[in-house]
Design a protein around this motif. Structure first.
Motif, short mmCIF file in Angstrom:
data_model
loop_
_atom_site.label_atom_id
_atom_site.label_comp_id
_atom_site.label_asym_id
_atom_site.label_seq_id
_atom_site.Cartn_x
_atom_site.Cartn_y
_atom_site.Cartn_z
N PRO A 83 99.38 7.37 36.74
CA PRO A 83 99.11 8.66 36.40
C PRO A 83 100.53 9.37 35.79
O PRO A 83 101.45 9.10 36.06
N ALA A 84 100.12 10.21 34.65
CA ALA A 84 101.32 11.02 34.06
C ALA A 84 102.06 11.52 34.82
O ALA A 84 103.57 11.33 34.69
N PRO A 85 102.00 12.35 36.00
CA PRO A 85 102.76 13.06 36.81
C PRO A 85 103.86 12.06 37.55
O PRO A 85 104.90 12.22 37.99
N MET A 86 103.29 10.82 37.83
CA MET A 86 104.12 9.82 38.58
C MET A 86 104.91 8.94 37.76
O MET A 86 105.62 7.99 38.19
N ARG A 87 104.99 9.20 36.37
CA ARG A 87 106.03 8.32 35.44
C ARG A 87 107.16 8.93 35.28
O ARG A 87 107.73 9.97 35.38
#
Length: 130
Positions: free
Chosen positions: A126-130
Motif C-alpha cells: 500500500p502507498a502509505p507503507m512504501r
C-alpha cells in the motif's frame, strides 16, 4: 487493462441490475415482461462485448471469455421468447443448457482471475507503507 475493466465492470452492473429486478419481480409476483425487455438490451451489450473481446484479443483467454459473453448475451436476448413460449420444453431446456455452460465458463474464468491476480499482487505494498 482498461478495456477489461469496461467489459467486465459495466456488464456486471447491467446483469446485476437484471438479477435484482428479476428477484424483486418474482418475490412480489409481478409480471416478468419488463425484466425480459431489459434483459434483451443487456444481452445485446454482452454479445457486442463478447465479439469485441475476441476481435481485439483482450484477456488471457479471449475466445473463452468471448464465448462466455456471447452465451450470457443469448440468454438475455432470448429471455422474452422463453417467457412467451414458457410451455415449450425444448426451448426451456436449450436455454437452461446455454446458461449452465455460460455459468461454468464464468466460474472457470473467475478462478483463473483469482489465481493470476494473487500472483500479480504478491509484491504489492500500500502507498502509505512504501
Amino acid at each position: 487493462m482498461v478495456a477489461s475493466i469496461i467489459a467486465f465492470g459495466e456488464t456486471t452492473v447491467l446483469f446485476g441490475t437484471l438479477f435484482i429486478a428479476a428477484a424483486i419481480a418474482l418475490a412480489l409476483n409481478w409480471d416478468l415482461w419488463t425484466v425480459a425487455i431489459y434483459a434483451f438490451f443487456a444481452g445485446l451489450v454482452a454479445v457486442v462485448v463478447g465479439i469485441r473481446i475476441i476481435n481485439l484479443n483482450i484477456t488471457k483467454t479471449p475466445v473463452l471469455t468471448g464465448i462466455g459473453f456471447l452465451l450470457t448475451g443469448l440468454g438475455g436476448i432470448f429471455a422474452a421468447p422463453a417467457l412467451y413460449w414458457k410451455t415449450n420444453r425444448t426451448l426451456r431446456l436449450t436455454g437452461t443448457v446455454v446458461l449452465i455452460v455460460a455459468a461454468l465458463i464464468w466460474a472457470f474464468i473467475g478462478y483463473l482471475a483469482y489465481w493470476s491476480h494473487f500472483e500479480s499482487f504478491q509484491q504489492w505494498i500500500p502507498a502509505p507503507m512504501r
